[in-house]
Design a protein around this motif. Structure first.
Motif, PDB file in Angstrom:
ATOM      1  N   SER A  91     -66.243  36.321 -69.542  1.00 54.54           N
ATOM      2  CA  SER A  91     -65.926  36.775 -70.896  1.00 54.54           C
ATOM      3  C   SER A  91     -66.961  36.258 -71.884  1.00 54.54           C
ATOM      4  N   LEU A  92     -67.237  34.947 -71.832  1.00 53.64           N
ATOM      5  CA  LEU A  92     -68.183  34.381 -72.793  1.00 53.64           C
ATOM      6  C   LEU A  92     -69.565  34.990 -72.610  1.00 53.64           C
ATOM      7  N   THR A  93     -69.949  35.286 -71.348  1.00 53.99           N
ATOM      8  CA  THR A  93     -71.266  35.871 -71.102  1.00 53.99           C
ATOM      9  C   THR A  93     -71.416  37.202 -71.825  1.00 53.99           C
ATOM     10  N   TYR A  94     -70.447  38.107 -71.613  1.00 61.80           N
ATOM     11  CA  TYR A  94     -70.655  39.414 -72.237  1.00 61.80           C
ATOM     12  C   TYR A  94     -70.469  39.360 -73.738  1.00 61.80           C
ATOM     13  N   VAL A  95     -69.626  38.446 -74.221  1.00 59.43           N
ATOM     14  CA  VAL A  95     -69.443  38.341 -75.667  1.00 59.43           C
ATOM     15  C   VAL A  95     -70.738  37.867 -76.327  1.00 59.43           C
ATOM     16  N   VAL A  96     -71.376  36.852 -75.752  1.00 56.19           N
ATOM     17  CA  VAL A  96     -72.614  36.338 -76.343  1.00 56.19           C
ATOM     18  C   VAL A  96     -73.721  37.389 -76.260  1.00 56.19           C
ATOM     19  N   MET A  97     -73.804  38.068 -75.100  1.00 57.21           N
ATOM     20  CA  MET A  97     -74.816  39.126 -74.965  1.00 57.21           C
ATOM     21  C   MET A  97     -74.598  40.199 -76.019  1.00 57.21           C
ATOM     22  N   ASN A  98     -73.356  40.614 -76.161  1.00 52.63           N
ATOM     23  CA  ASN A  98     -73.058  41.671 -77.117  1.00 52.63           C
ATOM     24  C   ASN A  98     -73.412  41.245 -78.535  1.00 52.63           C
ATOM     25  N   THR A  99     -73.063  39.998 -78.902  1.00 51.36           N
ATOM     26  CA  THR A  99     -73.352  39.531 -80.260  1.00 51.36           C
ATOM     27  C   THR A  99     -74.850  39.551 -80.517  1.00 51.36           C
ATOM     28  N   ALA A 100     -75.636  39.072 -79.545  1.00 51.36           N
ATOM     29  CA  ALA A 100     -77.089  39.034 -79.723  1.00 51.36           C
ATOM     30  C   ALA A 100     -77.647  40.444 -79.867  1.00 51.36           C
ATOM     31  N   ILE A 101     -77.248  41.347 -78.973  1.00 52.05           N
ATOM     32  CA  ILE A 101     -77.770  42.721 -79.035  1.00 52.05           C
ATOM     33  C   ILE A 101     -77.394  43.357 -80.372  1.00 52.05           C
ATOM     34  N   SER A 102     -76.114  43.227 -80.746  1.00 52.95           N
ATOM     35  CA  SER A 102     -75.645  43.886 -81.960  1.00 52.95           C
ATOM     36  C   SER A 102     -76.444  43.434 -83.174  1.00 52.95           C
ATOM     37  N   ILE A 103     -76.652  42.120 -83.310  1.00 48.73           N
ATOM     38  CA  ILE A 103     -77.322  41.631 -84.515  1.00 48.73           C
ATOM     39  C   ILE A 103     -78.789  42.019 -84.526  1.00 48.73           C
ATOM     40  N   LEU A 104     -79.465  41.879 -83.376  1.00 45.37           N
ATOM     41  CA  LEU A 104     -80.889  42.215 -83.348  1.00 45.37           C
ATOM     42  C   LEU A 104     -81.126  43.675 -83.704  1.00 45.37           C
ATOM     43  N   LEU A 105     -80.262  44.566 -83.218  1.00 42.38           N
ATOM     44  CA  LEU A 105     -80.457  45.978 -83.515  1.00 42.38           C
ATOM     45  C   LEU A 105     -80.030  46.313 -84.936  1.00 42.38           C
ATOM     46  N   ALA A 106     -78.982  45.637 -85.403  1.00 46.90           N
ATOM     47  CA  ALA A 106     -78.412  46.021 -86.690  1.00 46.90           C
ATOM     48  C   ALA A 106     -79.247  45.532 -87.870  1.00 46.90           C
ATOM     49  N   LEU A 107     -79.978  44.423 -87.694  1.00 45.79           N
ATOM     50  CA  LEU A 107     -80.727  43.863 -88.830  1.00 45.79           C
ATOM     51  C   LEU A 107     -81.684  44.868 -89.470  1.00 45.79           C
ATOM     52  N   PRO A 108     -82.622  45.463 -88.707  1.00 44.48           N
ATOM     53  CA  PRO A 108     -83.528  46.416 -89.367  1.00 44.48           C
ATOM     54  C   PRO A 108     -82.794  47.623 -89.925  1.00 44.48           C
ATOM     55  N   ALA A 109     -81.779  48.106 -89.191  1.00 44.02           N
ATOM     56  CA  ALA A 109     -81.065  49.292 -89.666  1.00 44.02           C
ATOM     57  C   ALA A 109     -80.346  48.998 -90.980  1.00 44.02           C
ATOM     58  N   ALA A 110     -79.705  47.841 -91.057  1.00 48.90           N
ATOM     59  CA  ALA A 110     -78.999  47.488 -92.287  1.00 48.90           C
ATOM     60  C   ALA A 110     -79.985  47.378 -93.442  1.00 48.90           C
ATOM     61  N   TYR A 111     -81.179  46.848 -93.159  1.00 47.48           N
ATOM     62  CA  TYR A 111     -82.198  46.754 -94.207  1.00 47.48           C
ATOM     63  C   TYR A 111     -82.577  48.151 -94.696  1.00 47.48           C
ATOM     64  N   ALA A 112     -82.753  49.060 -93.744  1.00 45.87           N
ATOM     65  CA  ALA A 112     -83.116  50.424 -94.127  1.00 45.87           C
ATOM     66  C   ALA A 112     -82.044  51.036 -95.022  1.00 45.87           C
ATOM     67  N   PHE A 113     -80.767  50.853 -94.652  1.00 48.85           N
ATOM     68  CA  PHE A 113     -79.684  51.438 -95.453  1.00 48.85           C
ATOM     69  C   PHE A 113     -79.587  50.784 -96.825  1.00 48.85           C
ATOM     70  N   SER A 114     -79.872  49.475 -96.885  1.00 53.90           N
ATOM     71  CA  SER A 114     -79.670  48.796 -98.152  1.00 53.90           C
ATOM     72  C   SER A 114     -80.834  49.000 -99.116  1.00 53.90           C
ATOM     73  N   ARG A 115     -82.038  49.287 -98.580  1.00 56.41           N
ATOM     74  CA  ARG A 115     -83.216  49.343 -99.451  1.00 56.41           C
ATOM     75  C   ARG A 115     -83.797  50.723 -99.670  1.00 56.41           C
ATOM     76  N   HIS A 116     -83.449  51.672 -98.823  1.00 60.81           N
ATOM     77  CA  HIS A 116     -84.092  52.983 -98.923  1.00 60.81           C
ATOM     78  C   HIS A 116     -83.070  54.108 -98.895  1.00 60.81           C
ATOM     79  N   ARG A 117     -83.503  55.218 -99.494  1.00 62.71           N
ATOM     80  CA  ARG A 117     -82.814  56.470 -99.221  1.00 62.71           C
ATOM     81  C   ARG A 117     -83.689  57.227 -98.259  1.00 62.71           C
ATOM     82  N   PHE A 118     -83.092  57.929 -97.336  1.00 62.96           N
ATOM     83  CA  PHE A 118     -83.899  58.756 -96.442  1.00 62.96           C
ATOM     84  C   PHE A 118     -83.076  59.946 -95.991  1.00 62.96           C
ATOM     85  N   LEU A 119     -83.750  60.880 -95.355  1.00 68.92           N
ATOM     86  CA  LEU A 119     -83.112  62.135 -94.977  1.00 68.92           C
ATOM     87  C   LEU A 119     -81.869  61.867 -94.134  1.00 68.92           C
TER      88      LEU A 119
END
Lengths: 291, 300
Positions: A91-119
């Motif tokens: 359980s702890l293995t997949y939870v930690v893996m998931n947390t790491a993947i989610s944050i690494l992918l979400a950081l740039p995307a969240a920046y894009a949504f917060s700072r830019h408008r795009f198509l």
């Protein structure tokens, strides 16, 4: 968006007027309401806890509010039997893996949504959000097929990726809220100073929103830790989560209540630990960074 | 809106797009594929057109009847828990201390149920509410009330609702608390000078400030109760009879229990469309609130 929602412990000057204002925040009988509510929350947990310290003979013999003789046998079984404790490790293995993947992918995307408008930005954001709301039951069977087909079935990675379905959108949503609270002048100044985007993002921006990242990690951890339907569907033996192992306590000899309770108590500990770390940001985090 | 328009932002979104498409679009394609086919085993599939959907949306058939029953049950459940959890959550948020060590202690205790794995939530209440070994069930029966959630549908419903209130009211309370904390003290001082009553303070200061977080709370609580599976499944297994079989329980029964791929897939699509529609309504409301708020910066 940010200025007023600082951590709960931010010191305030205690002037007379403010002390009165504090009273206005609560109401008559507030203490009693809160006390009753907290007792309501804690009673079932208390019951699970003392049950884990009882022998099965005592549990089945009748009501006792406190174990007559405290036994740690149930916990000993879990810590010495690998089919039990490996459930926690899985359980702890997949939870930690998931947390790491989610944050690494979400950081740039969240920046894009917060700072830019795009198509298509609004539609994309809605589509992401809708995945957070989609019932996991819909995905159980297709995920089973999908992860079997690509050979990831019964690995922690399969569960970690499956949980990205709701955790990545959630992470984007929370991080976007926190990032929008950071003035855009900071970005502009950094670019004027000659920072490249990756350099600025890693060296300047990430430390500024460290609290937001912590809160996001907490939520990814939480939702991956509590989810069972997908985790159980995607595993059989090798990556079986603890929550699924708990169904083993039903045997021909009847329910092993004490062992079940002990396993339950142990699943509360990781949660309690992470709450403690983010306690000052928890309220804002639950508001998804948007207060 | 002064955010610059820049389509290069798509590059930053691509990784998220890739993983969510992998996790959501591919499985949904499988579902769509199954929903229009029938199988007689051996991996041989036959085109069935909209057959499953017509059966599903017709309450007079066995499948349609079951789906609509579980839908109404689920809507009733969501309505009841919202009616309890939202007012209770607001009350708890108003009752929370605002300064000192008590804040951290209360927050940690309140968040506890949220971090319990959902099947353990079921286990906790299964054990707690049992008449023979559970404190709650035992106490109620000692009071002379015949209570048995395994046999009586009403008792099963009450147990599941109380369990959900136990599990999720803290979420509403924490959201409201975050909203309350964003109210500057000056508002309360002004209200005091005006001689506003406690009720007026709540109605005209606190409630409007909580509106935004309340929408998030209602959205999350509605969606999560609409997809509830694990907790009632552990406690009642959908019973007694079918009395606590909610949409997700019905769907898992169809998909993984009976392996009725076509029916399950058709139900998944209808289920997902309902969720999308509700989600869109909330999203629109939230976006409009955002726009309104940007127009009135002084109010912040």
């Amino acid at each position: 968006m940010t200025a007023e929602s600082m951590p709960a412990t931010a010191p305030l000057p205690a002037t007379g007027a403010m002390r009165k204002a504090r009273v206005a925040f609560r109401f008559q009988g507030a203490g009693v309401t809160l006390g009753l509510y907290l007792i309501f929350l804690m009673l079932p947990i208390y019951w699970l806890f003392i049950m884990s310290l009882k022998t099965n003979a005592e549990i089945n013999a009748g009501m006792t509010l406190w174990p007559r003789e405290i036994t740690f046998d149930n916990y000993r079984t879990i810590f010495t039997d690998s089919s039990w404790y490996s459930g926690y490790i899985n359980s702890l293995t997949y939870v930690v893996m998931n947390t790491a993947i989610s944050i690494l992918l979400a950081l740039p995307a969240a920046y894009a949504f917060s700072r830019h408008r795009f198509l298509g930005d609004k539609h994309l954001f809605f589509w992401l959000l809708s995945n957070r709301m989609a019932p996991p039951a819909i995905f159980a069977l297709p995920f089973f097929n999908l992860y079997s087909a690509i050979g990831l079935f019964d690995t922690p990675l399969a569960v970690a990726l499956a949980h990205c379905l709701f955790n990545v959108p959630l992470a984007v949503w929370i991080l976007e809220g926190f990032m929008s609270g950071v003035p855009r002048e900071i970005d502009e100044t950094a670019y004027l100073d000659g920072y490249s985007f990756p350099h600025f993002f890693v060296k300047i921006f990430t430390p500024i929103i460290a609290n937001g990242i912590g809160v996001t990690a907490f939520f990814c951890f939480m939702f991956s830790w509590v989810e069972l339907l997908l985790a159980r569907t995607l595993t059989t033996v090798n990556a079986k989560p603890i929550a699924a192992t708990m169904t083993r306590t039903v045997s021909a000899a009847g329910m092993d209540w004490g062992l079940l309770a002990a396993a339950g108590v142990l699943t509360l500990i990781p949660g309690a630990l992470v709450i403690w770390f983010v306690r000052n940001y928890i309220a804002k985090g639950f508001a998804l960074g948007r207060v | 809106m002064d955010k610059p328009y820049d389509n290069r932002a798509w590059l930053l979104v691509l990784p998220v797009l890739a993983i969510v498409a992998f996790s959501a679009v591919i499985p949904l394609m499988t579902v769509v594929n199954y929903s229009v086919q029938d199988t007689f085993g051996n991996n041989q599939f036959f085109w069935n057109g909209t057959g499953w959907f017509r059966e599903l949306l017709d309450p007079s058939t066995d499948l349609g009847g079951r789906v609509f029953d579980s839908l109404w049950r689920n809507l009733a459940f969501s309505a009841i828990i919202l009616a309890i959890e939202v007012p209770l959550g607001i009350a708890v948020a108003l009752a929370m201390p605002r300064h000192g060590w008590k804040v951290a202690a209360t927050l940690v205790l309140m968040a506890m149920p949220l971090l319990v794995p959902w099947n353990v939530v079921g286990t906790i209440w299964q054990v707690f509410a049992r008449a023979d070994i559970g404190l709650l069930g035992y106490a109620i029966n000692r009071l002379g009330i015949d209570y048995n959630y395994v046999a009586d549908p009403l008792d099963a419903w009450i147990t599941i609702i109380v369990m959900d209130v136990w599990h999720w009211t803290s979420l509403v309370a924490l959201l409201c608390y975050a909203g309350l904390k964003s109210i500057p003290d000056a508002y309360y001082q002004a209200a005091r000078i005006d001689g506003a009553s406690r009720w007026a303070v709540f109605r005209y200061i606190q409630l409007p400030k909580m509106r935004r977080v309340l929408i998030i709370a209602v959205l999350l609580r509605f969606m999560d109760s609409f997809m509830i599976y694990t907790e009632p499944f552990v406690v009642t297994g959908g019973g007694p009879g079918n009395s606590t079989t909610f949409l997700s329980i019905e769907l898992v029964k169809l998909a993984l229990g009976q392996f009725d791929l076509g029916k399950a897939a058709a139900m998944s699509i209808v289920y997902n469309l309902i969720v999308l529609a509700v989600c869109w309504v909330f999203y629109t409301v939230m976006t409009n609130l955002d726009v309104e708020r940007r127009r009135l910066p002084a109010d912040r």
